[in-house]
Design an enzyme around this catalytic site. Structure first.
Site, PDB file in Angstrom:
ATOM      1  N   GLY A   1      10.758   9.796  -1.095  1.00 31.00           N
ATOM      2  CA  GLY A   1      11.668   8.693  -1.361  1.00 31.00           C
ATOM      3  C   GLY A   1      11.122   7.693  -2.363  1.00 31.00           C
ATOM      4  O   GLY A   1      11.831   7.240  -3.261  1.00 31.00           O
ATOM      5  N   ASN A   2       9.840   7.334  -2.234  1.00 23.54           N
ATOM      6  CA  ASN A   2       9.238   6.419  -3.199  1.00 23.54           C
ATOM      7  C   ASN A   2       9.079   7.097  -4.558  1.00 23.54           C
ATOM      8  O   ASN A   2       9.249   6.480  -5.603  1.00 23.54           O
ATOM      9  CB  ASN A   2       7.882   5.924  -2.688  1.00 23.54           C
ATOM     10  CG  ASN A   2       8.014   5.070  -1.441  1.00 23.54           C
ATOM     11  OD1 ASN A   2       8.819   4.146  -1.390  1.00 23.54           O
ATOM     12  ND2 ASN A   2       7.243   5.395  -0.413  1.00 23.54           N
TER      13      ASN A   2
ATOM     14  N   ASN B   1       2.888   3.712  -2.722  1.00 19.86           N
ATOM     15  CA  ASN B   1       2.904   5.177  -2.657  1.00 19.86           C
ATOM     16  C   ASN B   1       2.833   5.668  -4.109  1.00 19.86           C
ATOM     17  O   ASN B   1       3.826   5.672  -4.824  1.00 19.86           O
ATOM     18  CB  ASN B   1       4.185   5.634  -1.970  1.00 19.86           C
ATOM     19  CG  ASN B   1       4.161   7.073  -1.505  1.00 19.86           C
ATOM     20  OD1 ASN B   1       5.192   7.610  -1.140  1.00 19.86           O
ATOM     21  ND2 ASN B   1       3.010   7.715  -1.495  1.00 19.86           N
TER      22      ASN B   1
ATOM     23  N   ASN C   1       1.690  17.485  -3.101  1.00 23.71           N
ATOM     24  CA  ASN C   1       0.862  16.560  -2.339  1.00 23.71           C
ATOM     25  C   ASN C   1      -0.564  16.565  -2.871  1.00 23.71           C
ATOM     26  O   ASN C   1      -0.947  17.392  -3.701  1.00 23.71           O
ATOM     27  CB  ASN C   1       0.865  16.953  -0.857  1.00 23.71           C
ATOM     28  CG  ASN C   1       2.245  16.845  -0.242  1.00 23.71           C
ATOM     29  OD1 ASN C   1       2.911  15.821  -0.378  1.00 23.71           O
ATOM     30  ND2 ASN C   1       2.678  17.900   0.437  1.00 23.71           N
TER      31      ASN C   1
ATOM     32  N   ASN D   1       5.031  15.049   9.075  1.00 21.93           N
ATOM     33  CA  ASN D   1       4.718  13.663   8.732  1.00 21.93           C
ATOM     34  C   ASN D   1       4.956  12.840   9.997  1.00 21.93           C
ATOM     35  O   ASN D   1       5.976  13.018  10.670  1.00 21.93           O
ATOM     36  CB  ASN D   1       5.646  13.166   7.624  1.00 21.93           C
ATOM     37  CG  ASN D   1       5.565  14.020   6.378  1.00 21.93           C
ATOM     38  OD1 ASN D   1       4.575  14.003   5.671  1.00 21.93           O
ATOM     39  ND2 ASN D   1       6.624  14.785   6.109  1.00 21.93           N
TER      40      ASN D   1
ATOM     41  N   ASN E   1      12.390  16.792   4.588  1.00 23.41           N
ATOM     42  CA  ASN E   1      11.037  17.124   5.029  1.00 23.41           C
ATOM     43  C   ASN E   1      10.880  16.627   6.459  1.00 23.41           C
ATOM     44  O   ASN E   1      11.591  15.727   6.904  1.00 23.41           O
ATOM     45  CB  ASN E   1       9.981  16.521   4.093  1.00 23.41           C
ATOM     46  CG  ASN E   1      10.124  15.017   3.930  1.00 23.41           C
ATOM     47  OD1 ASN E   1      11.074  14.414   4.419  1.00 23.41           O
ATOM     48  ND2 ASN E   1       9.188  14.399   3.244  1.00 23.41           N
TER      49      ASN E   1
ATOM     50  N   GLU F   1       0.879  11.292   6.347  1.00 18.37           N
ATOM     51  CA  GLU F   1       1.657  12.307   5.650  1.00 18.37           C
ATOM     52  C   GLU F   1       0.905  13.632   5.598  1.00 18.37           C
ATOM     53  O   GLU F   1      -0.289  13.663   5.300  1.00 18.37           O
ATOM     54  CB  GLU F   1       1.995  11.856   4.230  1.00 18.37           C
ATOM     55  CG  GLU F   1       2.915  10.644   4.173  1.00 18.37           C
ATOM     56  CD  GLU F   1       3.532  10.459   2.802  1.00 18.37           C
ATOM     57  OE1 GLU F   1       4.132  11.428   2.293  1.00 18.37           O
ATOM     58  OE2 GLU F   1       3.404   9.351   2.239  1.00 18.37           O
ATOM     59  N   ARG F   2       1.631  14.702   5.869  1.00 19.38           N
ATOM     60  CA  ARG F   2       1.007  16.024   5.786  1.00 19.38           C
ATOM     61  C   ARG F   2       0.559  16.274   4.341  1.00 19.38           C
ATOM     62  O   ARG F   2       1.285  16.020   3.392  1.00 19.38           O
ATOM     63  CB  ARG F   2       1.989  17.124   6.216  1.00 19.38           C
ATOM     64  CG  ARG F   2       3.268  17.134   5.433  1.00 19.38           C
ATOM     65  CD  ARG F   2       4.179  18.283   5.787  1.00 19.38           C
ATOM     66  NE  ARG F   2       5.348  18.243   4.903  1.00 19.38           N
ATOM     67  CZ  ARG F   2       6.236  19.219   4.816  1.00 19.38           C
ATOM     68  NH1 ARG F   2       6.121  20.293   5.568  1.00 19.38           N
ATOM     69  NH2 ARG F   2       7.262  19.111   3.983  1.00 19.38           N
TER      70      ARG F   2
ATOM     71  N   HIS G   1       9.689  14.990  10.059  1.00 16.92           N
ATOM     72  CA  HIS G   1       9.057  13.765  10.554  1.00 16.92           C
ATOM     73  C   HIS G   1       9.088  13.725  12.077  1.00 16.92           C
ATOM     74  O   HIS G   1      10.096  14.084  12.698  1.00 16.92           O
ATOM     75  CB  HIS G   1       9.784  12.528  10.027  1.00 16.92           C
ATOM     76  CG  HIS G   1       9.717  12.368   8.545  1.00 16.92           C
ATOM     77  ND1 HIS G   1       8.718  11.645   7.930  1.00 16.92           N
ATOM     78  CD2 HIS G   1      10.507  12.857   7.560  1.00 16.92           C
ATOM     79  CE1 HIS G   1       8.909  11.685   6.614  1.00 16.92           C
ATOM     80  NE2 HIS G   1       9.982  12.408   6.367  1.00 16.92           N
TER      81      HIS G   1
ATOM     82  N   GLY H   1       9.914   8.719   5.358  1.00 14.85           N
ATOM     83  CA  GLY H   1       9.455   8.308   6.688  1.00 14.85           C
ATOM     84  C   GLY H   1      10.156   7.059   7.176  1.00 14.85           C
ATOM     85  O   GLY H   1      10.493   6.943   8.367  1.00 14.85           O
TER      86      GLY H   1
END
Length: 283
Positions: free
Chosen positions: A72-73, A11, A62, A194, A160, A212-213, A162, A224
């Site tokens: 998270g990543n 990512n 994004n 997402n 966010n 992912e959106r 999911h 996620g």
């Protein structure tokens, strides 16, 4: 613009140090740098800013230029950047995000951060706060129609939104590019969504692909993986501590029963550094 390309299990984002200088039009810059043919190539842009509430602030965009609440990543790479570049000498830091302040523990080897454990906070399960238009709350195994097919979804917000869908076939065989866009733009998700498609391997492991959106399919999604673990526990499919296999690598996820928080542990890697000449108006 000086930048650093970093990735957490595939990512990848472009990181810019905005602790000393600002960047105009980050939404436009994100679209530019994310392009894998005419730009640097990334899933988006992350700016590292000062914070009055935490050690640092993560400002995320994004690939399509839309702003993201949390990654998270990405936040693990923020931790590696600020430590490796000498912006902090602490191995425990706090980072402000649009999803709240996150607390991180850094594993340092030979003076560089190799892995990071992130307290991602408690999952949000109330339908209106995710948000998702649903008949009941929490949204567990709720039917949804998408692309002429009936699915069952479990919805979770990790700051966010999911939607988690469990499938029986290996995820690499799943036609994600067909169904992902339908979920992302479904009318039941006011802020888009997402979507994680999950196959449970056993009580302590699962595999997933994610749409992912704003970015499409990515090799990994930390929030996620957290949402998928919470959803699997809510459906009685796995234990609270699992290994999540993503296309780019593995994440260790734990939904702690005592404090209710989700913890994510994984690597952070610097790919390269460079400079990019921005078009007029973006510099």
């Amino acid at each position: 613009m000086r930048f650093t390309k970093m990735q957490g299990i595939g990512n990848d984002y472009v990181y810019v140090d905005c602790t000393r200088q600002d960047l105009k039009n980050p939404s436009e810059v994100s679209r530019l740098v994310s392009d894998r043919h005419f730009g640097i190539g990334a899933d988006g842009l992350i700016l590292i800013r000062p914070s009055e509430q935490a050690d640092f602030c993560m400002d995320m965009y994004n690939a399509d230029g839309s702003r993201g609440e949390m990654c998270g990543n990405g936040i693990r790479c923020v931790a590696k950047y600020v430590y490796d570049c000498g912006l902090t000498d602490k191995d425990e830091i706090s980072v402000e995000t649009l999803a709240g302040i996150k607390y991180l523990k850094l594993a340092v080897e030979d003076g560089k951060v190799s892995r990071v454990r992130v307290n991602m906070g408690a999952p949000i399960l109330e339908a209106e706060k995710i948000p998702v238009r649903a008949e009941k709350s929490p949204v567990v195994r709720e039917p949804v129609e998408a692309c002429g097919r009936r699915w069952e979804m479990t919805c979770v917000s990790m700051g966010n939104p999911h939607a988690v869908v469990f499938i029986d076939t290996p995820v690499k065989e799943f036609p994600l590019e067909k169904y992902g866009p339908y979920f992302e733009n479904h009318e039941r998700f006011p802020r888009r969504i997402n979507t994680e498609f999950i196959r449970i391997l056993d009580r302590r492991s699962m595999e997933m692909r994610v749409w992912e959106r704003g970015s499409g399919e990515t090799l990994a999604c930390g929030t996620g993986a957290c949402a998928a673990t919470v959803a699997a526990v809510l459906n009685g499919l796995c234990e609270r501590k699992v290994l999540v296999h993503l296309a780019g690598g593995d994440l260790e996820i734990e939904w702690d029963e005592k404090d209710g928080c989700v913890y994510m542990t994984g690597p952070a890697v610097t790919v390269f550094e460079g400079e990019m000449i921005l078009p007029g108006g973006l510099e």
